[in-house]
Design a protein around this motif. Structure first.
Motif, mmCIF file in Angstrom:
data_model
loop_
_atom_site.group_PDB
_atom_site.id
_atom_site.type_symbol
_atom_site.label_atom_id
_atom_site.label_comp_id
_atom_site.label_asym_id
_atom_site.label_seq_id
_atom_site.Cartn_x
_atom_site.Cartn_y
_atom_site.Cartn_z
ATOM 1 N N VAL A 11 0.757 -1.345 0.175
ATOM 2 C CA VAL A 11 -0.405 0.138 -0.514
ATOM 3 C C VAL A 11 1.422 1.548 -0.567
ATOM 4 O O VAL A 11 0.777 1.989 -0.541
ATOM 5 C CB VAL A 11 -0.831 0.302 1.015
ATOM 6 C CG1 VAL A 11 -1.923 0.918 1.598
ATOM 7 C CG2 VAL A 11 -2.018 -0.895 1.240
ATOM 8 N N LEU A 12 2.401 0.861 1.339
ATOM 9 C CA LEU A 12 2.396 2.803 1.203
ATOM 10 C C LEU A 12 3.503 2.859 0.140
ATOM 11 O O LEU A 12 3.904 3.991 -0.687
ATOM 12 C CB LEU A 12 3.709 2.478 2.483
ATOM 13 C CG LEU A 12 4.200 3.142 2.386
ATOM 14 C CD1 LEU A 12 3.663 4.839 3.003
ATOM 15 C CD2 LEU A 12 5.476 2.792 3.421
ATOM 16 N N GLU A 13 4.152 1.538 -0.886
ATOM 17 C CA GLU A 13 4.990 1.127 -2.085
ATOM 18 C C GLU A 13 4.057 2.520 -2.911
ATOM 19 O O GLU A 13 4.360 2.894 -4.112
ATOM 20 C CB GLU A 13 5.420 0.308 -2.636
ATOM 21 C CG GLU A 13 6.067 0.420 -4.158
ATOM 22 C CD GLU A 13 6.392 -0.687 -4.181
ATOM 23 O OE1 GLU A 13 8.432 -0.857 -4.751
ATOM 24 O OE2 GLU A 13 5.654 -1.596 -4.873
ATOM 25 N N ARG A 14 3.289 2.084 -3.561
ATOM 26 C CA ARG A 14 1.803 2.346 -4.887
ATOM 27 C C ARG A 14 1.249 3.916 -4.300
ATOM 28 O O ARG A 14 1.210 4.456 -5.163
ATOM 29 C CB ARG A 14 1.076 1.231 -5.340
ATOM 30 C CG ARG A 14 1.207 -0.254 -5.322
ATOM 31 C CD ARG A 14 0.026 -0.680 -5.499
ATOM 32 N NE ARG A 14 0.804 -1.698 -6.620
ATOM 33 C CZ ARG A 14 -0.582 -2.951 -6.764
ATOM 34 N NH1 ARG A 14 -1.103 -3.186 -6.547
ATOM 35 N NH2 ARG A 14 0.620 -4.004 -7.347
ATOM 36 N N ALA A 15 1.406 4.630 -2.656
ATOM 37 C CA ALA A 15 0.957 5.571 -1.995
ATOM 38 C C ALA A 15 2.460 6.667 -2.643
ATOM 39 O O ALA A 15 2.314 7.605 -3.201
ATOM 40 C CB ALA A 15 0.497 5.476 -1.386
ATOM 41 N N LEU A 16 3.085 5.847 -2.334
ATOM 42 C CA LEU A 16 4.712 6.838 -2.474
ATOM 43 C C LEU A 16 4.926 7.089 -4.256
ATOM 44 O O LEU A 16 5.519 7.925 -4.931
ATOM 45 C CB LEU A 16 5.934 6.038 -2.054
ATOM 46 C CG LEU A 16 5.686 6.329 -0.420
ATOM 47 C CD1 LEU A 16 6.816 5.505 -0.091
ATOM 48 C CD2 LEU A 16 5.700 7.179 -0.277
ATOM 49 N N ASN A 17 4.146 6.291 -5.073
ATOM 50 C CA ASN A 17 4.133 6.743 -6.168
ATOM 51 C C ASN A 17 5.246 6.515 -6.995
ATOM 52 O O ASN A 17 5.882 7.856 -7.741
ATOM 53 C CB ASN A 17 3.580 7.725 -6.951
ATOM 54 C CG ASN A 17 2.694 7.975 -8.688
ATOM 55 O OD1 ASN A 17 2.577 7.139 -8.921
ATOM 56 N ND2 ASN A 17 2.977 9.047 -9.212
#
Length: 373
Positions: free
Chosen positions: A220-226
């Motif tokens: 989730v965090l990785e994808r939020a960091l874009n």
């Protein structure tokens, strides 16, 4: 005879190479998680700032003289060494009251965090929410990992993951080379492994500790960091602002385009682990700068038994008692213990948990410092 030995040697080398290329093989070769695991996996570096925060060092160590175990007294230092401790720090009111190392470890020795990384992942999730990269803990995980919709995760929120109440089907057995945790720890396709996760129970029914939920939070965090890596985000938001003394690293599943193992595997030194405790002791504030919101820190360490939650575990932090203390914990007895009542931080790192209960030791030490000036 020489020819046969040569063939046997070739077969042995080929077998080792083939084993090391797969999850089960790496499990057999490495066997069980140990304190040198930071050397086994690829990792991303995390750089420190040019300025280092230093705790004040007490002129005289202020620790209990002895501990009583099974009705027998033993010296404090001997007790720690006998239970395979490699580092032990006691900090109160920003003063380092005690610091010692064993088994050829020292102040600069790297020790893997194991599951203490879950607590660090939680801090990063809180910062991402503060910054608006993640909307709230009430969002469904499928907002970030839509691939999980077909697996029934539509009702699983980020808070379910933080509290480990998602109902995830996950084998946490570290001795099973075919178990889920072995796939996460030794496998090289962590994103694919996450996307294959399934539910065993409805979310919000009960607490069940699994590493899978912490790794879901990592994706989730990785994808939020874009596009920014989790290690880079940690460096930017925590490692440099907290003026860590040393560089660190975070183990990833593979060298090329790897994903951080956010359920484990942050590799650092004892003093820098202690600074993470100091951050939460001070409600997310670091020398006047609010690193993560006070509300997030308080929510992460609050007593909560609603919606299947356990009072002993909140937002990837363990709650030892109902009196305000909390801690990060790793499988081999890695701990960051914090008790705001006594302004106390304890870091214990080890080769194993030994034959003792360190949680009880921390609680008793907190009581001891209540009587000290």
């Amino acid at each position: 005879m020489k020819l046969n030995l040569s063939y046997k040697l070739i077969i042995y080398i080929v077998l080792l190479q083939s084993l090391s290329s797969c999850k089960v093989g790496r499990f057999i070769v490495y066997n069980f998680a140990d304190i040198n695991d930071h050397k086994k996996f690829p990792s991303r570096s995390i750089e420190k700032d040019s300025i280092s925060f230093q705790f004040t060092e007490a002129k005289v160590s202020k620790i209990p003289d002895s501990v009583t175990v099974r009705k027998e007294k033993t010296s404090f230092k001997t007790y720690l060494e006998d239970n395979e401790t490699v580092a032990f720090l006691v900090i109160r009111n920003d003063t380092l009251l005690y610091e010692n190392y064993w088994y050829d470890y020292n102040r600069s020795s790297i020790v893997p965090s194991f599951s203490m990384a879950k607590s660090v992942t939680s801090i990063l999730i809180g910062i991402a929410i503060d910054e608006g990269l993640i909307t709230s803990v009430n969002e469904p995980v499928t907002n970030y990992i839509p691939e999980l919709k077909d697996n029934g995760f539509n009702e699983v929120s980020l808070e379910h993951l933080l509290q480990m109440t998602s109902g995830l089907k996950f084998n946490e057995g570290y001795y099973n080379p075919f178990g889920t945790v072995a796939t996460f720890y030794y496998g090289r396709r962590l994103r694919k492994a996450v996307e294959k996760l399934e539910l065993e129970n409805p979310p919000g029914v009960g607490f069940s500790y699994t590493s899978g939920e912490a790794q879901l939070l990592g994706l989730v965090l990785e994808r939020a960091l874009n596009g920014q890596t989790i290690s880079s985000y940690l460096e930017e938001k925590l490692w440099k602002p907290l003026q860590m003394e040393y560089d660190a690293s975070w183990s990833i599943d593979k060298k090329k385009n790897g994903l951080e193992k956010t359920f484990c595997c942050l590799n650092a030194r004892a003093r820098d682990f202690a600074k993470l405790g100091r951050l939460y002791l001070n409600k997310g504030n670091w020398n006047g700068q609010q690193i993560v919101s006070k509300a997030w820190v308080e929510r992460s360490t609050a007593i909560d038994t609603t919606n299947g939650s356990s009072w002993e575990y909140q937002y990837q932090w363990w709650i030892p008692t109902k009196t305000g203390d909390f801690m990060a914990e790793g499988i081999l007895g890695q701990y960051i213990y914090v008790d705001p009542k006594t302004n106390l931080i304890i870091v214990r790192l080890g080769k194993s948990n030994g034959d003792t209960n360190f949680e009880n030791l921390f609680i008793n030490m907190s009581s001891y410092y209540k009587t000290q000036n």
